[in-house]
Write an enzyme that holds these catalytic residues in place. Structure first.
Site, PDB file in Angstrom:
ATOM      1  N   CYS A  49       0.810  -1.230   0.000  1.00 16.98           N
ATOM      2  CA  CYS A  49       0.000   0.000   0.000  1.00 16.98           C
ATOM      3  C   CYS A  49       0.840   1.275   0.000  1.00 16.98           C
ATOM      4  O   CYS A  49       0.511   2.246  -0.686  1.00 16.98           O
ATOM      5  CB  CYS A  49      -0.945   0.005   1.200  1.00 16.98           C
ATOM      6  SG  CYS A  49      -0.164  -0.425   2.762  1.00 16.98           S
ATOM      7  N   HIS A  93      -2.432   6.761   3.742  1.00 19.80           N
ATOM      8  CA  HIS A  93      -1.026   6.820   4.145  1.00 19.80           C
ATOM      9  C   HIS A  93      -0.426   8.131   3.652  1.00 19.80           C
ATOM     10  O   HIS A  93      -0.544   8.474   2.471  1.00 19.80           O
ATOM     11  CB  HIS A  93      -0.241   5.668   3.522  1.00 19.80           C
ATOM     12  CG  HIS A  93      -0.553   4.317   4.089  1.00 19.80           C
ATOM     13  ND1 HIS A  93      -1.408   4.109   5.144  1.00 19.80           N
ATOM     14  CD2 HIS A  93      -0.076   3.069   3.756  1.00 19.80           C
ATOM     15  CE1 HIS A  93      -1.471   2.810   5.420  1.00 19.80           C
ATOM     16  NE2 HIS A  93      -0.686   2.160   4.595  1.00 19.80           N
TER      17      HIS A  93
END
Lengths: 336, 336, 336, 336
Positions: free
Chosen positions: A136, A229
């Site tokens: 990710c 993120h």
């Protein structure tokens, strides 16, 4: 969490339909409603609620398999499915660095799908194969690195991440570890971020993948954010570049998914924000339906060349959405 | 917040006693209890509650002044107090980079107090003078950099911070900006972190301060933590070093405050944690009563030499505690 | 925050279009992009970005006015607009309890629009008038109270709220007050929650509004949630009721907006969850596009009759969405 | 978490010393350092680090046993220890409501220790016995209820709690369930809060415990707070009381622990704050070293008589600290 995102994102998909759900022993024989601990804010699709979870092994009632298994289980199970003739579109890490396994990001390396042919041959897979998407954090990062790498070349990158708790699954991170806190460690994460981009940005020459010669140093941290993120990054370029040129390279980045208008492709691969305090996960993670990378704070780096912040949705573009976009490309290329 | 920390940390101090409180116009004439919006978990000292806040200008009923004024107000006000003969121990940023103004960290550069003599001379200050302590992020950082710089030399540093909300004062950061979020920007912070360490680690030669020749690139981020700044850092050393040697240098670091057993000095300047997921702000910020820097995750850097995480309490060692330790050193050196 | 929700929810609305934006002196003459500090995760509509903010006084280029002014400013400004002939659909608290001012919740008291006629008469408003929607906590609450009141009668209610930070606007609650914390106080909130439901549930008799005879005791608390107010409630009924009967009353609750299929009306006014740990703000606030109330934990109350938890989106159904639904009803009733 | 609080609070205790640590199978044979996942901000006491964890069964190298076992394990294990002659000072819930088992709060019902004599007799325990302390929410609550009950009588109470995550142990609450969220359910908690106070406030008559005749309705919620339970409460009194009288009753409340100056007793049992927005967990949980209850927002209840907010430290006064204070009383009464 990633499994739930697959169910959410595939609901109403124009090309794919969920025909079977497979999971670990613990869930076998239960309906999805019983087996799952749904943590998304959209409801479970009605049709899926009553589907019964089957064992995670071939045969499965389906034409291809989306896999998001824990590392230890993924290696063997995914190989079994490929062996049994299923295309396996995997979000797991086990096979990502495998020779002949594409680490596919359709905007960047759509030609890597050709590695499937050799994979089938060397592994004796027949119709089956394994295609993976990156970690990710890598994915948010590499969408911003690719246009810079192509235009100016990247010699080295320092990255420091502030990662969302959804990345650790459920129950995942204990609340006592994250309320009023930061955890400066995510098991195995820095290795992935330091090695996957070179493969993704690599070039196929005579069927051989030549990794991009780029050095990466990663610090991975967990913070009290649900999704998204955020990554601080400094780059050493091979060719000098003005900030405006870098911004232009980022904003003009388009790839095969945009040309083909694949259903999950974002219109704008990299969105550049010019406000001084963006991107922020709460405000920017859903950009491009969670499929874009958002860059901000583009500025000169006092040691190297340029530094900026990049943000991506970790369970959409960073996981389930990445795999679905891979499948859409594979379908177009005739591999499904 | 820093003002409150001063009041808290000076309560019961063996050498110093609060005799006057001065603040902006808005608070003048009120008791401290009325003027303050106390946000610490220890109670306001009884004696201080009823003290009346006076205007922020000389004369003040005191022998020296601790200053923690906003940047715009600090420059002029601190100069006025110095001019009027008061030693000004400042946590503000205005004068930090001033020629002849010590940017003092007693463990690192206690000899910089000698700059006061020249400052008095050039500024015509008489008894008065200005001494400053670094920015909160710089201080946590520089305590860990100093022993490494001395033993191996530091050529360059990448740092990425995850900073606590208390660093922005009160009301400071809006809750909507930080719950489920990260803000990748703190006004003016990166400049400070990129330039202050070189002065702190500089050497006095013939009364002239030679800055340490070190390049720093900083990314400063705000996260949902009440107290304690966490910093990811990668270092390029001048001399090769084993991790064990670096750890030894950090752990054996002691300075004048430890030798003199100054009241606010931590026993251990830098605490090294060997668990894989430390330091963490909630667990480690109070280490050494908030006066130590805590280092963890010491490991090889794949591009440069070494990388690690460092954590410090931003309003204790990073602000009020730093100024008080400075005052303790100045008292010992005969400057108070 | 509420102003931003208006802009977001009116974007693409089938009946209403923003033709003017008015705000305080501070914003006058700026474009909306310059004047606003946009904190929603959807982008600012392009058309709105460049609209110039005008002074908050008549005349305005519009047929009606949505108002979400701070209490002190709302009283006079809203009256001025009504006087000048504008229908004022207000989310502010100033006029809510005014005689002849409807405190409108279209599912509950659509007939209260008739109060407008008398208001116009007594106030000499001509075409103009003021219609209000309740406080955000009241609205989540009253959608669940109404079907119970109608079926069984409610004598008294204890409520204790855990309210989101978006309810305090921006910058609103300081982050230091809410990270790792609860604030057991919201200025003026308990009064509103204790008095507004009786008006909303009141009956018009001969043009006179008879308040519902219901006692309410409210405790209002602020917690670290971005959006969505969660409310614990205990009820004393006038008529004994089985839990299944109460659940049936809640689930079958429909009103005029549902019959008319007003654009912002939720299909299901009150959604009842039967899991033991729902509703939760992160998972349930967007239920019915943020326009439904979500009830859970329906159980016997050991002192009175029944207790449960109710949750509503405070800036959608609790503010901008409420006003827009009011306008949709008013349009249908010929008042716009 | 409670085990860690025991270790922390017993470190340096003037009367008690840890001589043995017992835990579940999983930890047997490990040192405490290896077995624990220490989550407190003070360091593990050096002496304890190297102690080896033994099986949780008699015999143990100790004179008495502090127990904080999970409910399922506590019932049998605690009985075994009592049978084997050990005084068991328990924080577990299994035996709390047992006939002849004191549910001891030394400020409130120190005479309940006499129940031990009959317990020994009926259970045939010899020297051993079991004494319990209440649930964490009950304890914060009952310290505030006791002085009001004694002075004015309490007929009924509505309470709604906002409880800290440390109350669920470690890993306990998943971070995805609490960041930007509230969980309106805590398994078994409401039952305890609704039934324990009546026993605690009960009167021993002829060796028989007569429960206080008080009705309680509880709503228990979990919020994103590390330590400290905040409780909203409304009370119906038997005798009318002015707010000033209630405040006086709370503030003048003292008991045997204060008279005897037991080591863990707070000077002030109930601290009343008069600011409009207190108590708050981050600011008030450490009041009286975490052993006081803090009351604020004392005001008239529009339905019953009085309402207020009460806050207590859930793992100190609400768990380990409660048991230790119980042991201190038992030692003074000659039961240890």
């Amino acid at each position: 969490m990633v499994g739930q995102r697959f169910v959410q994102l595939l609901d109403g998909h124009p090309q794919f339909e969920i025909t079977a759900l497979a999971a670990s022993d613990r869930s076998e024989g239960k309906t999805y409603l019983e087996a799952t601990n749904w943590k998304l804010s959209t409801p479970i699709p009605e049709r899926i609620k009553t589907m019964v979870v089957t064992p995670c092994q071939p045969p499965l009632e389906c034409d291809m398999v989306f896999s998001s298994l824990p590392g230890n289980m993924a290696r063997e199970t995914e190989s079994l499915f490929a062996q049994a003739g299923y295309p396996v579109i995997s979000n797991s890490s086990s096979h990502r660095m495998g020779v002949d396994v594409p680490l596919l990001v359709p905007e960047i390396n759509p030609d890597h799908v050709k590695m499937i042919d050799r994979q089938r041959h060397t592994q004796g897979y027949g119709r089956g194969y394994i295609v993976t998407n990156p970690n990710c954090t890598t994915l948010a990062l590499v969408l911003a690195l690719a246009p810079i790498e192509r235009t100016f070349g990247i010699e080295a990158a320092f990255i420091s991440s502030m990662q969302a708790i959804s990345g650790a699954g459920y129950p995942g991170v204990a609340s006592l570890d994250i309320v009023d806190n930061v955890i400066p460690f995510i098991d195995g994460e820095e290795d992935k971020v330091e090695t996957e981009p070179q493969k993704i940005l690599g070039k196929l020459q005579d069927g051989q993948l030549i990794f991009a010669p780029m050095q990466i140093s990663a610090h991975c941290n967990r913070v009290a954010v649900t999704d998204g993120h955020t990554i601080s990054i400094s780059l050493k370029l091979r060719k000098k570049a003005e900030l405006t040129e870098i911004q232009a390279a980022l904003e003009s980045f388009r790839g095969v998914p945009q040309e083909l208008r694949l259903p999950s492709a974002p219109n704008q691969v990299v969105v550049v924000r010019t406000e001084r305090d963006r991107p922020q996960p709460r405000l920017d993670r859903d950009c491009g339906n969670g499929m874009s990378s958002v860059v901000g704070r583009l500025r000169k780096d006092p040691i190297w060349d340029v530094k900026f912040t990049v943000l991506g949705h970790n369970t959409v573009r960073g996981a389930a959405g990445a795999a679905i976009l891979n499948a859409e490309l594979l379908a177009h290329e005739g591999y499904l």
